[in-house]
Design a protein around this motif. Structure first.
Motif, mmCIF file in Angstrom:
data_model
loop_
_atom_site.group_PDB
_atom_site.id
_atom_site.type_symbol
_atom_site.label_atom_id
_atom_site.label_comp_id
_atom_site.label_asym_id
_atom_site.label_seq_id
_atom_site.Cartn_x
_atom_site.Cartn_y
_atom_site.Cartn_z
ATOM 1 N N GLU A 39 0.773 9.799 7.516
ATOM 2 C CA GLU A 39 -0.151 8.862 8.304
ATOM 3 C C GLU A 39 0.325 8.230 8.573
ATOM 4 O O GLU A 39 -0.386 6.890 9.259
ATOM 5 C CB GLU A 39 -1.463 8.725 6.721
ATOM 6 C CG GLU A 39 -0.649 7.980 5.488
ATOM 7 C CD GLU A 39 -1.500 8.277 4.394
ATOM 8 O OE1 GLU A 39 -2.516 7.508 4.277
ATOM 9 O OE2 GLU A 39 -1.585 8.693 3.806
ATOM 10 N N TRP A 61 5.733 8.184 4.908
ATOM 11 C CA TRP A 61 4.054 9.041 4.939
ATOM 12 C C TRP A 61 3.761 9.026 6.171
ATOM 13 O O TRP A 61 3.687 8.465 7.015
ATOM 14 C CB TRP A 61 3.089 8.081 4.041
ATOM 15 C CG TRP A 61 4.077 7.718 2.994
ATOM 16 C CD1 TRP A 61 4.175 6.526 1.893
ATOM 17 C CD2 TRP A 61 3.304 8.970 1.693
ATOM 18 N NE1 TRP A 61 4.449 7.157 0.871
ATOM 19 C CE2 TRP A 61 3.621 8.058 0.113
ATOM 20 C CE3 TRP A 61 2.826 10.047 1.759
ATOM 21 C CZ2 TRP A 61 3.672 9.206 -0.045
ATOM 22 C CZ3 TRP A 61 3.028 10.897 0.399
ATOM 23 C CH2 TRP A 61 3.107 10.097 -0.809
ATOM 24 N N SER A 99 -6.110 0.628 0.790
ATOM 25 C CA SER A 99 -6.318 0.942 2.412
ATOM 26 C C SER A 99 -5.080 0.443 3.599
ATOM 27 O O SER A 99 -4.799 -0.552 3.215
ATOM 28 C CB SER A 99 -7.891 0.825 3.159
ATOM 29 O OG SER A 99 -8.307 -0.226 3.756
ATOM 30 N N TYR A 125 0.776 -1.458 0.276
ATOM 31 C CA TYR A 125 0.129 -0.021 -0.653
ATOM 32 C C TYR A 125 0.701 1.378 -0.032
ATOM 33 O O TYR A 125 2.276 1.362 0.382
ATOM 34 C CB TYR A 125 -0.655 0.277 0.939
ATOM 35 C CG TYR A 125 -1.818 1.611 1.336
ATOM 36 C CD1 TYR A 125 -3.248 1.604 0.107
ATOM 37 C CD2 TYR A 125 -1.466 2.428 1.727
ATOM 38 C CE1 TYR A 125 -3.686 2.732 0.846
ATOM 39 C CE2 TYR A 125 -1.914 3.382 1.312
ATOM 40 C CZ TYR A 125 -2.388 3.877 1.538
ATOM 41 O OH TYR A 125 -3.803 5.012 1.950
ATOM 42 N N PRO A 137 0.104 5.873 -0.580
ATOM 43 C CA PRO A 137 -0.798 7.221 -1.247
ATOM 44 C C PRO A 137 -1.065 7.331 -2.346
ATOM 45 O O PRO A 137 -2.059 7.914 -3.026
ATOM 46 C CB PRO A 137 -0.606 7.976 0.073
ATOM 47 C CG PRO A 137 0.067 6.900 1.228
ATOM 48 C CD PRO A 137 1.064 5.609 0.742
#
Length: 426
Positions: free
Chosen positions: A392, A390, A373, A353, A355
């Motif tokens: 997040e 990242w 996700s 994963y 983004p």
């Protein structure tokens, strides 16, 4: 005083450079061979992700910023800026095919034109390229002498993900020039920016770019080597580098130990400088070590996951982060690539994963699973490898409860503070 600028090459550097010069009030024409990029730029839609770029394109496309596949604008311009790629040859040296081609086309476009024109190289090129390739190619194909042509080398120092900020608020502006008139044109181009200007020769400007990138890469590999030692000794390398970096002679930037450097610049530029050095009879031992350490570093992630999980065949391994750094979709020389390659080779079930970078990575690894996700990528995973910083990802906590317990979480970038997380160098 605004100028008319032709940018040769609508890639990352050319597009950001063109967009920012348009934002500063100049008329800019980007010359690009990819029709999809041309159409995208003219519609105000960035073909790449870069923070702040979309807003600038929407504001300037069709008014001060245009894209085309024709060199016709060169004859009407004050400055032509070469921003084409210089990809590595198999031996690590720079491929200057696109540089030579751009210089030839600029020369042909300037034929039978007496208006003073400055040809500027912004692409990263070996010292001597502007003087020995660009200058004679333009002169030969234009039929013009030195009185009506000026030449500059103006290296870029743009960080992907922060390129707009770096262009508009630079640490310094380096201008190598063939003569004072050409230098003055370039200084005028940057006159609204608040930064010191370094005026130098064409070859010194070319060397400054290689030196800066190679030094930064060296700091990263040095930090990783110290990190590997600290790992064996049970010492927190981040405490060590914080203490060392506060020395003003060292500085705190680029001391974060981890999985190594990637991207379109550092690996290519260090290799090119090695090739250049060896072509003049020097063996750059330190630069060879920088590359060697960087190539080995991501494989230490695999050592950790084997130690924690054992045989990887059939194990579900989540890879968080595919871009070479945060805030970009660029996967060039991403440290995730060798990790995924080795996981596949050992029979692991890889699910990834990111983004922004999944579309690009899917072209390289179409057979692995790409999650929609963070929760999807972590569900039932035997292990999680965090490869990109990242923001997040740094907030993850309860999501790790979706993994098989106890969770095996390994970091190539230190962004999560949890007791069960183990880092590549800490």
């Amino acid at each position: 005083m605004s100028l008319h600028i032709s940018i040769i090459g609508g890639g990352y550097v050319g597009l950001v450079t063109g967009a920012c010069f348009a934002q500063l009030g100049n008329k800019v024409t980007i010359i690009e061979i990819d029709q999809r990029k041309i159409d995208s730029i003219n519609k105000g839609i960035p073909p790449i992700y870069e923070e702040g770029l979309e807003e600038i394109l929407k504001k300037n496309s069709g008014t001060r910023l245009f894209a085309t596949n024709s060199y016709a604008s060169v004859a009407e311009s004050d400055v032509s800026i070469i921003c084409v790629g210089t990809p590595p040859n198999p031996d690590g040296s720079s491929n200057l095919e696109y540089i030579r081609s751009a210089a030839t086309s600029i020369g042909e476009a300037l034929k039978d034109n007496t208006r003073y024109h400055v040809i500027t190289v912004k692409s990263t090129v070996p010292p001597g390229t502007t003087e020995k390739i660009v200058l004679p190619e333009v002169r030969r194909n234009s039929g013009r002498d030195s009185d009506t042509l000026g030449f500059c080398m103006n290296p870029e120092f743009l960080r992907e993900g922060r390129a707009i900020e770096d262009f508009l608020h630079p640490d310094r502006i380096v201008i190598g020039s063939s003569d004072e008139q050409a230098e003055e044109v370039l200084k005028n181009l940057y006159s609204t920016l608040n930064a010191p200007i370094i005026s130098t020769s064409l070859t010194a400007a070319e060397m400054i770019k290689y030196t800066a990138n190679s030094f930064l890469a060296t700091k990263i590999s040095f930090s990783n080597e110290i990190g590997n030692i600290c790992k064996k000794l049970g010492i927190d390398v981040y405490d060590v580098m914080k203490g060392a970096g506060l020395d003003h002679r060292i500085g705190s930037h680029f001391l974060n130990a981890g999985a190594g450097f990637g991207g379109s610049c550092f690996p290519k530029d260090v290799s090119a400088l090695i090739s250049l050095a060896e072509s003049v009879g020097e063996r750059p031992q330190l630069l060879h070590a920088v590359i060697e350490i960087n190539e080995k570093q991501p494989h230490k992630m695999l050592e950790l996951v084997r130690k924690r999980i054992g045989d990887l065949k059939g194990k579900r391994i989540a890879v968080l982060g595919l871009a070479f750094k945060d805030n970009t979709d660029d996967i060039r020389d991403s440290r995730s690539i060798p990790v995924i390659e080795e996981l596949i080779k050992e029979g692991a079930d890889v699910i990834a994963y990111d983004p922004m970078a999944m579309i690009n990575m899917k072209r390289l690894f179409p057979s692995i699973t790409y999650a929609k996700s963070i929760k999807d990528v972590l569900k039932d995973a035997d292990g999680c490898l965090i490869m990109t910083e990242w923001p997040e990802f740094s907030h993850l906590s309860e999501e790790f409860s979706l993994m098989k317990q106890p969770p095996v979480i390994l970091e190539g970038r230190r962004i999560i503070k949890r007791p069960e997380v183990e880092g590549i160098c800490w």
